[in-house]
Write a protein that holds these residues in place. Structure first.
Motif, PDB file in Angstrom:
ATOM      1  N   ARG A  72     -25.619  51.164 -10.481  1.00  5.61           N
ATOM      2  CA  ARG A  72     -26.022  52.281  -9.627  1.00  5.61           C
ATOM      3  C   ARG A  72     -25.557  53.607 -10.212  1.00  5.61           C
ATOM      4  NH1 ARG A  72     -23.968  48.878  -5.084  1.00  5.61           N
ATOM      5  NH2 ARG A  72     -25.755  47.743  -4.250  1.00  5.61           N
ATOM      6  N   ALA A  76     -28.651  54.013 -13.160  1.00  8.49           N
ATOM      7  CA  ALA A  76     -29.552  54.910 -12.454  1.00  8.49           C
ATOM      8  C   ALA A  76     -29.600  56.274 -13.120  1.00  8.49           C
ATOM      9  CB  ALA A  76     -29.116  55.057 -10.997  1.00  8.49           C
ATOM     10  N   THR A  80     -32.994  57.620 -14.547  1.00  9.09           N
ATOM     11  CA  THR A  80     -33.522  58.831 -13.927  1.00  9.09           C
ATOM     12  C   THR A  80     -33.761  59.924 -14.955  1.00  9.09           C
ATOM     13  OG1 THR A  80     -32.389  58.316 -11.846  1.00  9.09           O
ATOM     14  CG2 THR A  80     -33.088  60.599 -12.180  1.00  9.09           C
ATOM     15  N   GLN A 146     -30.793  57.861  -1.166  1.00  8.00           N
ATOM     16  CA  GLN A 146     -30.583  58.125  -2.582  1.00  8.00           C
ATOM     17  C   GLN A 146     -30.125  56.868  -3.310  1.00  8.00           C
ATOM     18  OE1 GLN A 146     -31.369  61.089  -4.212  1.00  8.00           O
ATOM     19  NE2 GLN A 146     -31.153  59.640  -5.901  1.00  8.00           N
ATOM     20  N   ASP A 150     -32.101  55.116  -6.344  1.00  2.00           N
ATOM     21  CA  ASP A 150     -31.446  54.845  -7.627  1.00  2.00           C
ATOM     22  C   ASP A 150     -31.650  53.393  -8.046  1.00  2.00           C
ATOM     23  OD1 ASP A 150     -30.582  57.437  -7.767  1.00  2.00           O
ATOM     24  OD2 ASP A 150     -28.547  57.019  -7.062  1.00  2.00           O
TER      25      ASP A 150
END
Length: 314
Positions: A72, A76, A80, A146, A150
């Motif tokens: 995470r 992520a 991202t 959020q 993620d």
């Protein structure tokens, strides 16, 4: 080559493959510091690439739960950064209605491709966001959504965002929300379009809850099909109404008719505009003979308090 020689050759090849497999298992189980079972479990839980799962387990001494947190945080961020800025033109609409019918939520979650939108992981994300919007306070929006995004980005490897999220509360004591999802994916409350309506008896106790649900379902289906913009003509902003009247006047060009006659003609043509964009003025597409929605509601002794339509195209 004799039969004995061929058999010996086969045994040698099998032994070589067994040694290679054994070395691979040793690298996974000992050199990497985690087991194949842990790798499979983490991969199943997250959907993240095997390389990322290996890094997570190596960094957490093979502990799956700790590896989840590592992904995470690190996975992520990496994923991202790679997908940030990509256009998100696909996605799904999620709908949730409380068991008592007193509240409802509609959300639009976007992604890059229809392939991702139809994946089980994305559908799960949409339903969780809709459920969270319905049942939680602002803290859910700020933190939990959020985290869900993620995790989905790590698994799907696409740019994903929540474009819209609405929660609705009943305005009438006997009012309930009823919704409809068009083109459901995997039988879940997520699809390419959805609508929710609040319906209530015109007089207290005059319409059963079951009847309200039936009427509300048909109204929600109509909303998805007809796509109205406003509930009634009273809801049209004055500047938009003025603009439409100007357009109608210009369409008549230079006319020798008196101004009061021209105004009556404009107002008459304006009804066509209302029938296109105002829900109560539309012909009910789901009912036989297609009565106007306002007449259908009157005959059903039901009032329509509010509605919301959401599609992946808006």
């Amino acid at each position: 080559m004799s039969t004995t020689q061929r058999f010996s050759s086969i045994l040698l090849r099998c032994a070589s493959r067994t040694k290679s497999l054994h070395r691979f298992q040793q690298r996974c189980n000992f050199s990497a510091g985690f087991s194949m079972e842990a790798l499979k479990e983490l991969r199943s839980l997250t959907g993240a690439p095997i390389v990322e799962c290996k890094k997570a387990l190596q960094s957490t001494d093979g502990a799956v739960q700790s590896a989840l947190d590592w992904l995470r945080e690190h996975g992520a961020a990496k994923a991202t950064s790679k997908v940030q800025g990509r256009e998100t033109t696909q996605g799904l609409i999620g709908l949730q209605v409380a068991s008592d019918g007193k509240s409802a939520s509609l959300v639009q979650v976007a992604c890059e491709t229809d392939f991702a939108a139809l994946s089980a992981r994305f559908v799960e994300l949409v339903t969780k966001v809709a459920s969270g919007t319905l049942g939680h306070e602002e803290s859910f929006q700020a933190d939990s959504v959020q985290r869900l995004l993620d995790e989905a980005v790590v698994a799907i490897r696409e740019n994903i965002s929540v474009k819209q999220a609405f929660k609705f509360e009943a305005t009438e004591a006997e009012g309930i929300f009823v919704g409809y999802v068009h083109n459901r994916v995997d039988g879940k409350d997520a699809g390419f379009a959805a609508a929710v309506v609040e319906v209530a008896p015109r007089q207290p106790g005059s319409v059963s809850r079951e009847k309200l649900q039936e009427i509300g379902k048909r109204l929600a289906m109509h909303v998805v099909a007809a796509r109205p913009t406003y509930l009634s003509s009273d809801d049209i902003p004055q500047d938009e109404l003025t603009k439409e009247k100007d357009i109608l006047r210009n369409q008549m060009g230079d006319s020798d008719k008196p101004p009061e006659i021209l105004e009556k003609i404009v107002n008459g043509r304006l009804h066509k505009y209302f029938e296109q964009f105002c829900l109560l003025e539309q012909a009910h597409m789901i009912e036989e003979a297609n009565p106007k929605v306002k007449m259908f509601l009157k005959d059903s002794n039901v009032v329509l308090k509010q509605f919301k339509l959401m599609t992946t195209g808006n």
